[in-house]
Design a protein around this motif. Structure first.
Motif, PDB file in Angstrom:
ATOM      1  N   TRP A 177       0.846  -1.198   0.000  1.00 44.38           N
ATOM      2  CA  TRP A 177       0.000   0.000   0.000  1.00 44.38           C
ATOM      3  C   TRP A 177       0.882   1.249   0.000  1.00 44.38           C
ATOM      4  N   GLY A 178       0.543   2.181  -0.865  1.00 48.71           N
ATOM      5  CA  GLY A 178       1.328   3.398  -0.976  1.00 48.71           C
ATOM      6  C   GLY A 178       2.306   3.381  -2.127  1.00 48.71           C
ATOM      7  N   VAL A 179       2.406   2.259  -2.834  1.00 47.52           N
ATOM      8  CA  VAL A 179       3.293   2.179  -4.000  1.00 47.52           C
ATOM      9  C   VAL A 179       2.518   2.636  -5.235  1.00 47.52           C
ATOM     10  N   VAL A 180       3.120   3.554  -5.987  1.00 47.38           N
ATOM     11  CA  VAL A 180       2.464   4.122  -7.167  1.00 47.38           C
ATOM     12  C   VAL A 180       3.404   3.974  -8.359  1.00 47.38           C
ATOM     13  N   ALA A 181       2.849   3.510  -9.487  1.00 44.71           N
ATOM     14  CA  ALA A 181       3.613   3.451 -10.729  1.00 44.71           C
ATOM     15  C   ALA A 181       3.423   4.765 -11.477  1.00 44.71           C
ATOM     16  N   VAL A 182       4.537   5.325 -11.985  1.00 48.92           N
ATOM     17  CA  VAL A 182       4.503   6.637 -12.636  1.00 48.92           C
ATOM     18  C   VAL A 182       5.339   6.602 -13.901  1.00 48.92           C
ATOM     19  N   ALA A 241       7.256   4.632  -6.862  1.00 54.01           N
ATOM     20  CA  ALA A 241       8.274   3.591  -6.708  1.00 54.01           C
ATOM     21  C   ALA A 241       8.148   2.498  -7.753  1.00 54.01           C
ATOM     22  N   ASP A 242       7.359   2.713  -8.828  1.00 52.08           N
ATOM     23  CA  ASP A 242       7.196   1.679  -9.841  1.00 52.08           C
ATOM     24  C   ASP A 242       6.994   2.351 -11.189  1.00 52.08           C
ATOM     25  N   THR A 243       7.192   1.584 -12.259  1.00 54.30           N
ATOM     26  CA  THR A 243       6.955   2.061 -13.618  1.00 54.30           C
ATOM     27  C   THR A 243       6.202   0.973 -14.368  1.00 54.30           C
ATOM     28  N   GLY A 244       5.738   1.295 -15.560  1.00 55.19           N
ATOM     29  CA  GLY A 244       5.025   0.327 -16.375  1.00 55.19           C
ATOM     30  C   GLY A 244       4.981   0.783 -17.810  1.00 55.19           C
ATOM     31  N   GLY A 245       4.864  -0.175 -18.734  1.00 56.19           N
ATOM     32  CA  GLY A 245       4.846   0.177 -20.139  1.00 56.19           C
ATOM     33  C   GLY A 245       3.636   1.022 -20.528  1.00 56.19           C
ATOM     34  N   ALA A 246       2.521   0.828 -19.825  1.00 54.14           N
ATOM     35  CA  ALA A 246       1.305   1.579 -20.153  1.00 54.14           C
ATOM     36  C   ALA A 246       1.205   2.889 -19.390  1.00 54.14           C
ATOM     37  N   ILE A 247       2.148   3.133 -18.468  1.00 56.84           N
ATOM     38  CA  ILE A 247       2.100   4.362 -17.671  1.00 56.84           C
ATOM     39  C   ILE A 247       2.934   5.409 -18.403  1.00 56.84           C
ATOM     40  N   GLY A 254       3.043   9.602 -19.579  1.00 55.45           N
ATOM     41  CA  GLY A 254       2.500  10.949 -19.397  1.00 55.45           C
ATOM     42  C   GLY A 254       1.891  11.136 -18.026  1.00 55.45           C
ATOM     43  N   ALA A 255       0.828  11.942 -17.983  1.00 56.50           N
ATOM     44  CA  ALA A 255       0.187  12.280 -16.705  1.00 56.50           C
ATOM     45  C   ALA A 255      -0.747  11.148 -16.293  1.00 56.50           C
ATOM     46  N   THR A 256      -0.191   9.989 -16.038  1.00 51.15           N
ATOM     47  CA  THR A 256      -0.956   8.802 -15.632  1.00 51.15           C
ATOM     48  C   THR A 256      -0.235   8.146 -14.467  1.00 51.15           C
ATOM     49  N   ILE A 257      -1.014   7.707 -13.480  1.00 49.99           N
ATOM     50  CA  ILE A 257      -0.438   6.965 -12.366  1.00 49.99           C
ATOM     51  C   ILE A 257      -1.252   5.697 -12.146  1.00 49.99           C
ATOM     52  N   ASP A 258      -0.621   4.701 -11.536  1.00 50.53           N
ATOM     53  CA  ASP A 258      -1.274   3.418 -11.276  1.00 50.53           C
ATOM     54  C   ASP A 258      -1.061   3.091  -9.804  1.00 50.53           C
ATOM     55  N   LEU A 259      -2.147   2.971  -9.033  1.00 49.35           N
ATOM     56  CA  LEU A 259      -2.075   2.777  -7.589  1.00 49.35           C
ATOM     57  C   LEU A 259      -2.162   1.297  -7.257  1.00 49.35           C
ATOM     58  N   TRP A 260      -1.376   0.880  -6.247  1.00 47.35           N
ATOM     59  CA  TRP A 260      -1.401  -0.531  -5.849  1.00 47.35           C
ATOM     60  C   TRP A 260      -2.497  -0.762  -4.820  1.00 47.35           C
ATOM     61  N   PHE A 261      -3.229  -1.895  -5.017  1.00 46.32           N
ATOM     62  CA  PHE A 261      -4.266  -2.310  -4.074  1.00 46.32           C
ATOM     63  C   PHE A 261      -4.034  -3.761  -3.692  1.00 46.32           C
ATOM     64  N   PRO A 262      -4.473  -4.141  -2.498  1.00 42.84           N
ATOM     65  CA  PRO A 262      -4.270  -5.525  -2.051  1.00 42.84           C
ATOM     66  C   PRO A 262      -5.030  -6.555  -2.876  1.00 42.84           C
TER      67      PRO A 262
END
Length: 348
Positions: free
Chosen positions: A287-292, A314-320, A322-330
């Protein structure tokens, strides 16, 4: 209804801010790729490979140094043997010279006696003898005396010539041996210097590896602590922070939190994901980890996200992009419940 729905979330933000403040500090350190556990382990493996190669080189140098020392010892023994030969030859030359002088002195004495007797010529001996036997005896004595003196002188001269030639050969051997000793000593000194340098290099690699292993232990401990804290925070906030799966998904979520001095706000499209394992930076998900997109939000950045709480990039991704973030959930259900939202986050 929407304002009332925001009330528990606003209360949650205070709790999340306090809890994630503890998470944020270690997360910054472990979110840097160059200091991730995987990078440090790769660096440690490279150091170990260098150490093994250096130890093999040192073993080879030890063998060469031992061979050089053995050769130097052998040459030194040969030098001692040549010195002994030189001493013996000098003594022999001294004896030969003394023998020559003695033989010459004896021969001169005998000739002087014959001369004093006045019968040094064969005819004089014959005419001066009283009988044939006396003449023959005198002639034999003269011949024997002369021949003995000449033999002695000839032998002594031959011995001196032989000893002189031996002395010259010995000098050549001594010169060659001295050159070999100098070369062997220079080789041994060079190998000793190389061994010392290689030993120092191995020691430096060992020190570097100890430091790297300490860094790995620190990173792993920080990651484990961050994961533990994120799990504790998830248990406390999961039931209140996220609407249920039946709740409608909002396209625009609330008002941004207050922007403190030195912080900045950015409007992004926020989605959710629920994958296990490690992030792209080596940090365990939680919890609290965000892909940017690091070109928009640098890794390690702290942020306040409406409806989610405090987090760290603290994370990255191929689909992330520009101004997009991806939040981690359990859970996947919680990620789907979040959906896609346009939110204004505060970076600090």
């Amino acid at each position: 209804m929407l304002g009332q729905a925001h009330t528990p979330r606003q209360r949650l933000l205070s709790l999340a801010a306090i809890s994630l403040a503890v998470l944020a500090a270690p997360a910054v350190g472990v979110a840097i790729p160059s200091h991730s556990a995987s990078a440090l382990r790769a660096h440690d493996a490279a150091i170990a490979a260098k150490s093994r190669a250096a130890v093999l080189d040192l073993y080879s140098l030890d063998q060469q140094y031992s061979a050089a020392q053995s050769r130097l010892a052998s040459l030194q023994r040969q030098t001692e043997s040549l010195r002994a030969e030189r001493v013996s030859l000098t003594q022999q030359l001294t004896v030969a010279k003394r023998g020559t002088h003695l033989a010459q002195s004896r021969l001169a004495s005998r000739l002087r006696v014959l001369y004093e007797q006045g019968n040094v010529e064969p005819l004089e001996i014959v005419f001066g003898s009283k009988s044939i036997d006396e003449a023959m005896t005198s002639l034999d004595n003269l011949s024997r005396m002369t021949n003995q003196g000449e033999d002695v002188l000839r032998q002594l001269k031959h011995a001196r010539v032989s000893l002189s030639a031996t002395s010259k050969r010995l000098a050549v051997r001594e010169a060659a041996l001295a050159a070999s000793v100098r070369q062997a000593r220079a080789t041994a000194d060079s190998l000793a210097s190389a061994r010392a340098a290689r030993s120092a290099y191995i020691s430096s690699l060992a020190a570097e590896r100890r430091m790297t292993q300490q860094q790995i232990a620190t990173v792993v401990a920080a990651a484990n602590a961050a994961q533990l804290r994120s799990r504790e925070l998830a248990r406390v906030t999961a039931s209140e922070a996220i609407p249920t799966a039946a709740s409608p998904v909002e396209t625009s979520y609330g008002s941004p939190p207050p922007v403190a001095a030195g912080a900045r706000a950015i409007t992004v499209s926020a989605t959710g994901y629920a994958l296990a394992g490690e992030t792209a930076t080596g940090l365990a998900v939680g919890w609290g980890v965000v892909a940017v997109d690091p070109s928009v939000i640098p890794l390690g950045t702290h942020m306040s996200i409406p409806g989610y709480g405090e987090a760290v990039a603290a994370d990255t991704g191929g689909a992330i992009v520009g101004a997009t973030i991806d939040l981690w959930f359990p859970t996947v259900a919680q990620a789907n419940a979040w959906g896609r939202r346009t939110v204004t986050v505060v970076l600090h």
